[in-house]
Design a protein around this motif. Structure first.
Motif, PDB file in Angstrom:
ATOM      1  N   GLN A  47       3.316 -11.686  12.615  1.00  0.00           N
ATOM      2  CA  GLN A  47       3.753 -11.057  11.356  1.00  0.00           C
ATOM      3  C   GLN A  47       2.729 -11.276  10.251  1.00  0.00           C
ATOM      4  N   ASP A  48       2.177 -12.483  10.185  1.00  0.00           N
ATOM      5  CA  ASP A  48       1.220 -12.804   9.135  1.00  0.00           C
ATOM      6  C   ASP A  48      -0.068 -12.012   9.278  1.00  0.00           C
ATOM      7  N   GLU A  49      -0.400 -11.617  10.511  1.00  0.00           N
ATOM      8  CA  GLU A  49      -1.658 -10.900  10.755  1.00  0.00           C
ATOM      9  C   GLU A  49      -1.549  -9.408  10.456  1.00  0.00           C
ATOM     10  N   ILE A  50      -0.367  -8.855  10.602  1.00  0.00           N
ATOM     11  CA  ILE A  50      -0.199  -7.399  10.462  1.00  0.00           C
ATOM     12  C   ILE A  50       0.069  -7.052   8.999  1.00  0.00           C
ATOM     13  N   SER A  51      -0.838  -6.286   8.425  1.00  0.00           N
ATOM     14  CA  SER A  51      -0.656  -5.834   7.042  1.00  0.00           C
ATOM     15  C   SER A  51      -0.232  -4.372   7.048  1.00  0.00           C
ATOM     16  N   PRO A  52       0.552  -3.945   6.055  1.00  0.00           N
ATOM     17  CA  PRO A  52       1.020  -2.554   6.041  1.00  0.00           C
ATOM     18  C   PRO A  52      -0.121  -1.578   5.808  1.00  0.00           C
ATOM     19  N   LYS A  53      -0.029  -0.408   6.393  1.00  0.00           N
ATOM     20  CA  LYS A  53      -1.043   0.636   6.216  1.00  0.00           C
ATOM     21  C   LYS A  53      -0.586   1.530   5.059  1.00  0.00           C
ATOM     22  N   ASN A  54      -1.176   1.285   3.894  1.00  0.00           N
ATOM     23  CA  ASN A  54      -0.773   2.016   2.690  1.00  0.00           C
ATOM     24  C   ASN A  54      -1.151   3.490   2.783  1.00  0.00           C
ATOM     25  N   LEU A  55      -0.363   4.334   2.114  1.00  0.00           N
ATOM     26  CA  LEU A  55      -0.555   5.783   2.182  1.00  0.00           C
ATOM     27  C   LEU A  55      -1.061   6.314   0.850  1.00  0.00           C
ATOM     28  N   LEU A  56      -1.840   7.395   0.920  1.00  0.00           N
ATOM     29  CA  LEU A  56      -2.259   8.135  -0.267  1.00  0.00           C
ATOM     30  C   LEU A  56      -1.877   9.597  -0.057  1.00  0.00           C
ATOM     31  N   HIS A 328       2.371  -8.226   2.104  1.00  0.00           N
ATOM     32  CA  HIS A 328       3.033  -7.344   3.082  1.00  0.00           C
ATOM     33  C   HIS A 328       3.896  -6.270   2.434  1.00  0.00           C
ATOM     34  N   MET A 329       3.685  -6.036   1.146  1.00  0.00           N
ATOM     35  CA  MET A 329       4.371  -4.922   0.490  1.00  0.00           C
ATOM     36  C   MET A 329       3.673  -3.616   0.852  1.00  0.00           C
ATOM     37  N   LEU A 330       4.454  -2.543   0.939  1.00  0.00           N
ATOM     38  CA  LEU A 330       3.894  -1.224   1.243  1.00  0.00           C
ATOM     39  C   LEU A 330       3.640  -0.475  -0.062  1.00  0.00           C
ATOM     40  N   PHE A 331       2.418   0.014  -0.233  1.00  0.00           N
ATOM     41  CA  PHE A 331       2.052   0.778  -1.421  1.00  0.00           C
ATOM     42  C   PHE A 331       1.810   2.235  -1.019  1.00  0.00           C
ATOM     43  N   ILE A 332       2.415   3.143  -1.763  1.00  0.00           N
ATOM     44  CA  ILE A 332       2.217   4.579  -1.532  1.00  0.00           C
ATOM     45  C   ILE A 332       1.644   5.163  -2.810  1.00  0.00           C
ATOM     46  N   GLY A 333       0.392   5.631  -2.742  1.00  0.00           N
ATOM     47  CA  GLY A 333      -0.243   6.265  -3.898  1.00  0.00           C
ATOM     48  C   GLY A 333      -0.040   7.771  -3.841  1.00  0.00           C
ATOM     49  N   SER A 334      -0.001   8.395  -5.012  1.00  0.00           N
ATOM     50  CA  SER A 334       0.246   9.833  -5.064  1.00  0.00           C
ATOM     51  C   SER A 334      -0.513  10.433  -6.230  1.00  0.00           C
ATOM     52  N   GLY A 335      -1.114  11.596  -6.002  1.00  0.00           N
ATOM     53  CA  GLY A 335      -1.825  12.265  -7.088  1.00  0.00           C
ATOM     54  C   GLY A 335      -2.234  13.674  -6.712  1.00  0.00           C
ATOM     55  N   ALA A 336      -2.416  14.513  -7.733  1.00  0.00           N
ATOM     56  CA  ALA A 336      -2.811  15.906  -7.484  1.00  0.00           C
ATOM     57  C   ALA A 336      -4.304  16.001  -7.171  1.00  0.00           C
ATOM     58  N   GLN A 350     -10.064   2.548  -2.451  1.00  0.00           N
ATOM     59  CA  GLN A 350      -9.978   3.572  -1.403  1.00  0.00           C
ATOM     60  C   GLN A 350      -9.659   2.932  -0.055  1.00  0.00           C
ATOM     61  N   GLY A 351     -10.325   1.806   0.228  1.00  0.00           N
ATOM     62  CA  GLY A 351     -10.145   1.143   1.515  1.00  0.00           C
ATOM     63  C   GLY A 351      -8.754   0.578   1.707  1.00  0.00           C
ATOM     64  N   ARG A 352      -8.022   0.377   0.611  1.00  0.00           N
ATOM     65  CA  ARG A 352      -6.668  -0.171   0.703  1.00  0.00           C
ATOM     66  C   ARG A 352      -5.624   0.913   0.928  1.00  0.00           C
ATOM     67  N   PHE A 353      -6.045   2.175   0.946  1.00  0.00           N
ATOM     68  CA  PHE A 353      -5.134   3.286   1.258  1.00  0.00           C
ATOM     69  C   PHE A 353      -5.722   4.055   2.448  1.00  0.00           C
ATOM     70  N   PRO A 354      -5.621   3.453   3.649  1.00  0.00           N
ATOM     71  CA  PRO A 354      -6.313   4.041   4.813  1.00  0.00           C
ATOM     72  C   PRO A 354      -5.701   5.345   5.314  1.00  0.00           C
ATOM     73  N   ILE A 355      -4.417   5.574   5.057  1.00  0.00           N
ATOM     74  CA  ILE A 355      -3.771   6.793   5.579  1.00  0.00           C
ATOM     75  C   ILE A 355      -3.725   7.835   4.473  1.00  0.00           C
TER      76      ILE A 355
END
Length: 470
Positions: A47-56, A328-336, A350-355
Motif C-alpha cells: 500500500q505504501d508503495e502504490i501512489s494514485p495516478k492523478n488525472l488531468l 495517497h490522495m487522488l488529485f483530478i485537474g481540469s481545465g479548458a 505535469q509529471g504528477r498528472f500522468p493520465i
C-alpha cells in the motif's frame, strides 16, 4: 473507514444517467476510483508503495468536466472537495493558502465519519431524545437547591486548580409526583404511536451562531482554531426554540449522538479516511499555467504551481485535528486550455498528472441527447417547474432537434460554451410561459419547431443579437 466497492462499469453506468458522452473521461475516472479500492486490499508494505495516478481532464467549457466531479462526490462514499485553482495565490500575497484544500477535505471526511458514527449510536440517542421529549411535554416542578449551586462553584474552582477546563453541572433536580409520572407514561405511549408529531414543544439547544462567530480565516489556514480553546473557558451559549415534536426529536437525537460518540476516534478515523480515500478536484488549473504575457505587478502563476506541487507530490499538512499526509490522495485537474496547453505547466506538476483525458466538443446529436436522455434532463426540469402552475408542457422531437441545431450554430459562430448554451436558449424560449404561467388557466402547451423558430430562431440568425442575447 469505508471505500466505494463499485466496479468501473457500475460507476460509468451511474455517470451515464446524468452526463452524455465523454466515455473516455468516465472510464479514466472510474478506473482511478476502483484502484483506490484495489490498493486497500493489499498488504501494508505494498500500500505504501502504490501512489494514485492523478488525472488531468482537458476540454472546452461546458462539456462535462465539472459535472463529472460533482456527480463523483455523490457516487463514492469518500471525502471529496472541489476547489478553483484561481482562488489560490503565491505565498506572500493576499489570497487563499493552497493547504486549505487539504483542510477542507479533512472537514468533509469528519462529516462523513460523524454521519457513520451517528448511525451506530442512533437507536440509543433516539431513546434518550424521546425520554427528554416526554419530560419537556410534561414538565415537573424543579427543586430549589442553593447548596447544589455552591457545590458547582466549588467544583469549578477545583477543576481550575488541577489545570482542567471548568465545567458546570446543569442537571436540575425534579420533584416527580405520582400525577406527573402517570401523565408522562400516557404521553410516552402517544409519542411512541406517533400521535404527537405536530405538537409544539420548547427545547433548549446550543446556539448555532456561536460556532461561526469566532472563526478566523487566517488562523484556520494555519490549522489553529480559537473556538476550541475558548469554548473550554466559557460556558456554551444556549437558545430556546419552539418547534414541532418531529423536529425537536431530530435536534435532541443529534445532541445525544454528539455526546455518545468518541471525538478522538472520530478525528483519527476521519484523518485516515482522508489520507487513503480522499479526492481533490482542482478546477480551472489551466488558469495558473504560464500565459502569453504577464505584467511584473501580477502574482506569479508559476509561484502558485510551485505551492501546489508539494501537496500533489505528497507532504504533511497541519490541521486543527492533527497532521495529514497527502501521499495517497487522488488529485483530478481540469481545465479548458484554450489559450495555453498542458505543457505550459511546470514540468514537475505535469509529471504528477500522468493520465491525460481529452473531452470532445459537443455536437448537435449530443445536444439532443442532453435534452432527452439524462434522468433529470433540462426539458424535464422546465416541464416540472411549469407544471407547478397546472400547465402541462410537451416538446416535439422536431422542436428539440431545432433547439440543438440553434445551440450548435450559436456556439460555432460565437464563443463555444458547450451545454451551457442550452440553458440560455431554453430560458429565452420559455420566457413568456414562465412569466404568464401563474395567471393562465389549466391547459396543455406543445412546443413545436415553429414556436422555437419564432422565439429564438431569428435571434440566432442575427449574429450581432445572438452575441448579446443567446
Amino acid at each position: 473507514m469505508t471505500e466505494s466497492t463499485q466496479t468501473p462499469k457500475e460507476i460509468v453506468e451511474v455517470l451515464d444517467q446524468y452526463i452524455v458522452g465523454q466515455n473516455d473521461a468516465k472510464k479514466a475516472v472510474a478506473v482511478a476510483l476502483r484502484n483506490r479500492y484495489r490498493r486497500m486490499q493489499l498488504s501494508k508494505e505494498m500500500q505504501d508503495e502504490i501512489s494514485p495516478k492523478n488525472l488531468l481532464m482537458i476540454g472546452p467549457t461546458g462539456v462535462g468536466k465539472t459535472e463529472i466531479a460533482r456527480r463523483l462526490a455523490k457516487i463514492v462514499n469518500a471525502p471529496f472537495v472541489k476547489v478553483e485553482a484561481t482562488k489560490f495565490t503565491e505565498v506572500g500575497y493576499v489570497g487563499g493558502d493552497v493547504e486549505s484544500m487539504v483542510r477542507d477535505l479533512v472537514e468533509n471526511a469528519i462529516q462523513l465519519e460523524r454521519a457513520d458514527q451517528y448511525k451506530q449510536v442512533h437507536v440509543e440517542a433516539e431513546k434518550k431524545a424521546n425520554n427528554e421529549l416526554v419530560k419537556l411535554l410534561v414538565p415537573a416542578k424543579k427543586k430549589e437547591n442553593r447548596q447544589n449551586e455552591m457545590q458547582n462553584l466549588m467544583n469549578m474552582f477545583s477543576q481550575l486548580q488541577n489545570g482542567q477546563a471548568p465545567t458546570q453541572d446543569n442537571t436540575d433536580q425534579e420533584e416527580v409526583t405520582d400525577d406527573v409520572r402517570e401523565k408522562r407514561m400516557s404521553v410516552a405511549e402517544r409519542l411512541h404511536a406517533g400521535l404527537l408529531e405536530n405538537d409544539q414543544v420548547e427545547i433548549e439547544m446550543d446556539d448555532p451562531s456561536q460556532q461561526l462567530s469566532g472563526q478566523n480565516t487566517m488562523l484556520n489556514q494555519m490549522g489553529i482554531d480559537l473556538n476550541d480553546t475558548l469554548s473550554g473557558l466559557m460556558p456554551k451559549k444556549k437558545i430556546k426554540r419552539t418547534v414541532p415534536v418531529s423536529e425537536a426529536r431530530e435536534i435532541l437525537t443529534r445532541q445525544a449522538s454528539e455526546a455518545l460518540i468518541n471525538k478522538a476516534d472520530l478525528y483519527h478515523n476521519a484523518i485516515v479516511r482522508a489520507e487513503n480515500t480522499g479526492i481533490i478536484f482542482i478546477d480551472e488549473i489551466d488558469k495558473i499555467a504560464a500565459g502569453r504575457s504577464q505584467n511584473s505587478g501580477e502574482v506569479s502563476r508559476e509561484g502558485v504551481q510551485r505551492d501546489i506541487l508539494p501537496i500533489v507530490e505528497g507532504s504533511q499538512v497541519n490541521t486543527k485535528y492533527g497532521a495529514v499526509n497527502t501521499d495517497h490522495m487522488l488529485f483530478i485537474g481540469s481545465g479548458a486550455f484554450a489559450e495555453n496547453k498542458p505543457s505550459d505547466l511546470i514540468p514537475e506538476l505535469q509529471g504528477r498528472f500522468p493520465i491525460r483525458v481529452e473531452l470532445k466538443d459537443l455536437t448537435k446529436d449530443d445536444f439532443v441527447r442532453i435534452l432527452t436522455e439524462p434522468t433529470n434532463s433540462l426539458t424535464k426540469q422546465y416541464m416540472a417547474l411549469i407544471g407547478t402552475d397546472n400547465i402541462k408542457v410537451t416538446f416535439t422531437i422536431e422542436a428539440i432537434n431545432r433547439i440543438a441545431e440553434i445551440a450548435t450554430d450559436v456556439n460555432h459562430n460565437t464563443d463555444n460554451i458547450g451545454a451551457r448554451r442550452l440553458h440560455t436558449i431554453l430560458e429565452k424560449l420559455l420566457e413568456d410561459i414562465l412569466y404568464e404561467g401563474p395567471d393562465m388557466q389549466m391547459g396543455d402547451i406543445t412546443i413545436t419547431e415553429k414556436y422555437v423558430d419564432d422565439k429564438v430562431g431569428k435571434l440566432a440568425q442575427n449574429k450581432d443579437l445572438s452575441r448579446y442575447i443567446l
